[in-house]
Write a protein that holds these residues in place. Structure first.
Motif, PDB file in Angstrom:
ATOM      1  N   ASP A 184       1.542   1.617  -2.668  1.00  0.00           N
ATOM      2  CA  ASP A 184       0.290   3.039  -2.876  1.00  0.00           C
ATOM      3  C   ASP A 184       0.138   3.832  -4.007  1.00  0.00           C
ATOM      4  O   ASP A 184      -1.187   3.602  -4.700  1.00  0.00           O
ATOM      5  N   ASP A 185       1.423   3.830  -4.709  1.00  0.00           N
ATOM      6  CA  ASP A 185       1.025   4.104  -6.032  1.00  0.00           C
ATOM      7  C   ASP A 185       0.469   3.332  -7.510  1.00  0.00           C
ATOM      8  O   ASP A 185       1.024   3.482  -8.863  1.00  0.00           O
ATOM      9  N   GLU A 186       0.591   2.045  -7.382  1.00  0.00           N
ATOM     10  CA  GLU A 186       1.147   1.181  -8.042  1.00  0.00           C
ATOM     11  C   GLU A 186      -0.554   0.288  -8.613  1.00  0.00           C
ATOM     12  O   GLU A 186      -1.097  -0.455  -7.398  1.00  0.00           O
ATOM     13  N   SER A 187      -0.376   0.335  -9.654  1.00  0.00           N
ATOM     14  CA  SER A 187      -1.762  -1.012 -10.198  1.00  0.00           C
ATOM     15  C   SER A 187      -1.672  -2.072 -10.456  1.00  0.00           C
ATOM     16  O   SER A 187      -0.696  -2.292  -9.756  1.00  0.00           O
ATOM     17  N   PRO A 224      -6.734  -1.863 -12.976  1.00  0.00           N
ATOM     18  CA  PRO A 224      -6.813  -0.984 -12.302  1.00  0.00           C
ATOM     19  C   PRO A 224      -6.923  -0.398 -11.560  1.00  0.00           C
ATOM     20  O   PRO A 224      -5.936   0.521 -10.984  1.00  0.00           O
ATOM     21  N   SER A 225      -6.979  -1.394 -10.550  1.00  0.00           N
ATOM     22  CA  SER A 225      -7.535  -0.597  -9.141  1.00  0.00           C
ATOM     23  C   SER A 225      -6.061  -1.282  -8.684  1.00  0.00           C
ATOM     24  O   SER A 225      -5.114  -1.168  -8.358  1.00  0.00           O
ATOM     25  N   SER A 226      -6.039  -0.644  -7.236  1.00  0.00           N
ATOM     26  CA  SER A 226      -4.087  -0.622  -6.489  1.00  0.00           C
ATOM     27  C   SER A 226      -4.191  -2.064  -6.132  1.00  0.00           C
ATOM     28  O   SER A 226      -5.490  -3.239  -5.821  1.00  0.00           O
ATOM     29  N   ILE A 227      -2.970  -2.410  -6.352  1.00  0.00           N
ATOM     30  CA  ILE A 227      -2.797  -3.624  -6.349  1.00  0.00           C
ATOM     31  C   ILE A 227      -2.656  -4.147  -4.081  1.00  0.00           C
ATOM     32  O   ILE A 227      -2.610  -5.468  -4.681  1.00  0.00           O
ATOM     33  N   LEU A 461      -8.611   2.738  -6.061  1.00  0.00           N
ATOM     34  CA  LEU A 461      -7.134   2.974  -7.378  1.00  0.00           C
ATOM     35  C   LEU A 461      -6.237   3.268  -6.860  1.00  0.00           C
ATOM     36  O   LEU A 461      -6.043   3.369  -5.537  1.00  0.00           O
ATOM     37  N   PRO A 462      -4.681   2.668  -7.345  1.00  0.00           N
ATOM     38  CA  PRO A 462      -3.160   3.406  -6.379  1.00  0.00           C
ATOM     39  C   PRO A 462      -3.497   4.760  -6.705  1.00  0.00           C
ATOM     40  O   PRO A 462      -4.395   5.800  -6.822  1.00  0.00           O
TER      41      PRO A 462
END
Length: 545
Positions: A184-187, A224-227, A461-462
């Motif tokens: 969740d916190d990863e771009s 930059p978006s959440s993976i 985003l992350p």
């Protein structure tokens, strides 16, 4: 698209002979407001009408929303899609309505697809012509392998796809729920740069991957978006086997608007959304508030107010604070936080009409097509070619860009955009006089500039998973305070697949289930709806871990 966060089989739900359920007979004819006439609004209104309710659609501009298609001036000219234009075959709920209307489709000319005549990739001044991935230098195939290895090593990709293909809902949830707290916190960029597959190769691999990407083209503007956003796309095959609607994407929402369903409750045969509205929806909405008896009061642009027992709001959520005077007490503070923290992508397209599909001509010396579907690091980024036959006018999407690349075009007129785009393409195709084939005026769009949208679509985003869960699960209202009930969000921007029409369809069906339940109705026991199977399939709640 069995989205792993909530793998409810919407396609099967729609196709089931039992239908979507019923509402009590004394509720037949009850008015329900539907704010927004895009695809989500049309699907919601269509299914409410089939249940015997009376949807009242409000639209600020035109039916279709971001499924916006325009025709060039003149007879027999091409139709171009300014918003949604390519639809993966895995989107079964979406294609339920495409098939219902009998709309003709054909493969979308994505880079290196088997139905795309040829592709040119031009990076850092080096130009590569290819019909398949095998025609490109080994470096590109190595980048492709690194991406696939990255997905398997870091994201259980093959296992999740296997579970999706075999419709193993419990296994989908088990696998995906292990990834959400981890990623969740990863771009997107952090995911690939930190993977073993990309850490052991030169930086040029990441650069090429960002510029050329996978499936539909380059993805570096999405880094930059959440993976998690990207993984949903590849796991559900949303980036593969895409098709376009030949009469234009707008034919779907317009077709739903005018269609008289064969199976209707309460309404006489021949009833359609259009006939219920006298052919025109009500004006756009300026305010939403709570009324007497817990009703939802809608005020339109001409100052008319009407109260409804329920309302489905399908506009992009930012509009609820920036364009519509929406009473704060309608939503919890936690939901308002999710609405305000949503991140929207910018997107720009510019189309021109040409006299014929000249790009299919073959250069006698090189044996290559005069022009190809083009990916480049120049201003244009992605150029797509569309034709309806060898002797008919055709169209070129000179440039399709996202985020920072889209903002570069924002202040420029349509003609200035075309001038710069032709300059860039002239560097790639120095012997081709593209301008000599252009006819008429260009068509362009920058979605972030349109006050009715303020962006192309939401993209997390992350760290935004919790917000996304709140938005998506809003249709489950049994445990909400009464002041927060009766208004339901829908649209691709609250779905787990933003930017895909499938998300507009599925969240509309969620909202219809919510209205049905609010008015005392239920799904048929043989065909349980999304809310009936929520406890088993619900998105992981990180706040309760």
């Amino acid at each position: 698209m069995l989205v792993p966060d909530f793998p409810f089989p919407y396609g099967e739900f729609l196709a089931h002979p039992a239908g979507l359920g019923s509402v009590p007979a004394d509720r037949h004819g009850t008015e329900v407001a539907v704010v927004g006439g895009g695809l989500a609004g049309m699907v919601a209104a269509h299914e409410l009408m089939r249940l015997g309710l009376r949807p009242v659609v409000y639209e600020a501009d035109r039916i279709g929303g971001r499924m916006r298609s325009l025709r060039f001036a003149g007879p027999d000219t091409p139709v171009v899609d300014l918003g949604a234009m390519r639809f993966p075959v895995s989107a079964r709920a979406f294609y339920h309505y495409v098939d219902l209307l009998g709309l003709a489709t054909e493969p979308f000319p994505n880079p290196l697809d088997e139905d795309t005549p040829s592709t040119v990739i031009e990076l850092a001044g080096d130009r590569h012509y290819a019909r398949t991935l095998a025609d490109l230098p080994p470096l590109f195939r190595n980048v492709d392998r690194a991406w696939r290895r990255c997905l398997d090593d870091e994201a259980l990709f093959s296992h999740i796809q296997h579970a999706i293909v075999h419709r193993d809902l419990d296994e989908i949830k088990r696998l995906w729920n292990t990834l959400v707290p981890k990623l969740d916190d990863e771009s997107f960029y952090g995911f690939i740069s930190g993977s073993a597959a990309f850490a052991k190769v030169p930086y040029r691999y990441r650069e090429i991957f960002g510029q050329v990407g996978f499936g539909t083209g380059g993805w570096d503007t999405d880094f930059p978006s959440s993976i998690l956003e990207v993984l949903r796309v590849v796991c559900t095959a949303a980036d593969a086997r895409q098709r376009r609607i030949l009469p234009g994407a707008i034919a779907l929402p317009e077709g739903i608007w005018g269609r008289a369903p064969e199976r209707l409750v309460h309404w006489p045969k021949g009833t359609s959304l259009s006939t219920l509205h006298g052919a025109v929806p009500r004006p756009g909405v300026t305010a939403i508030r709570r009324g007497e008896g817990g009703t939802v009061v809608i005020r339109d642009r001409v100052g008319q107010e009407r109260a409804y027992p329920a309302a489905i709001v399908t506009c992009q959520t930012w509009l609820l604070s920036a364009q519509i005077d929406c009473a704060e007490e309608l939503f919890s503070h936690q939901l308002w936080m999710a609405i305000e923290r949503s991140h929207y992508n910018q997107s720009s397209k510019t189309f021109v009409m040409v006299d014929r599909p000249f790009w299919r001509d073959v250069d006698p010396v090189s044996g290559e097509h005069l022009m190809s579907m083009t990916l480049t690091d120049r201003l244009t980024r992605g150029t797509y070619l569309f034709d309806d036959g060898p002797d008919r006018p055709a169209s070129i999407c000179l440039s399709y860009t996202w985020n920072d690349d889209a903002l570069k075009w924002l202040s420029l007129s349509a003609h200035e955009r075309v001038r710069l785009m032709l300059h860039s393409l002239g560097k790639i195709y120095p012997g081709v006089d593209i301008a000599s084939h252009i006819r008429g005026e260009p068509i362009t769009v920058s979605w972030e500039y349109d006050p009715n949208f303020m962006g192309a679509f939401r993209n997390n985003l992350p760290g935004h998973y919790r917000y996304q869960r709140r938005l998506f699960t809003h249709f489950m209202q049994a445990d909400m305070e009464p002041r927060h009930r009766g208004i339901f969000l829908a649209g691709d921007d609250i779905s787990f697949t933003p930017g895909y029409a499938e998300g507009a369809v599925t969240t509309a069906l969620n909202a219809v289930w919510g209205v049905q339940r609010l008015l005392g109705g239920r799904s048929d026991p043989a065909n349980p709806g999304p809310g009936d199977r929520f406890d088993r399939l619900q998105p992981l709640d990180l706040d309760r871990r």
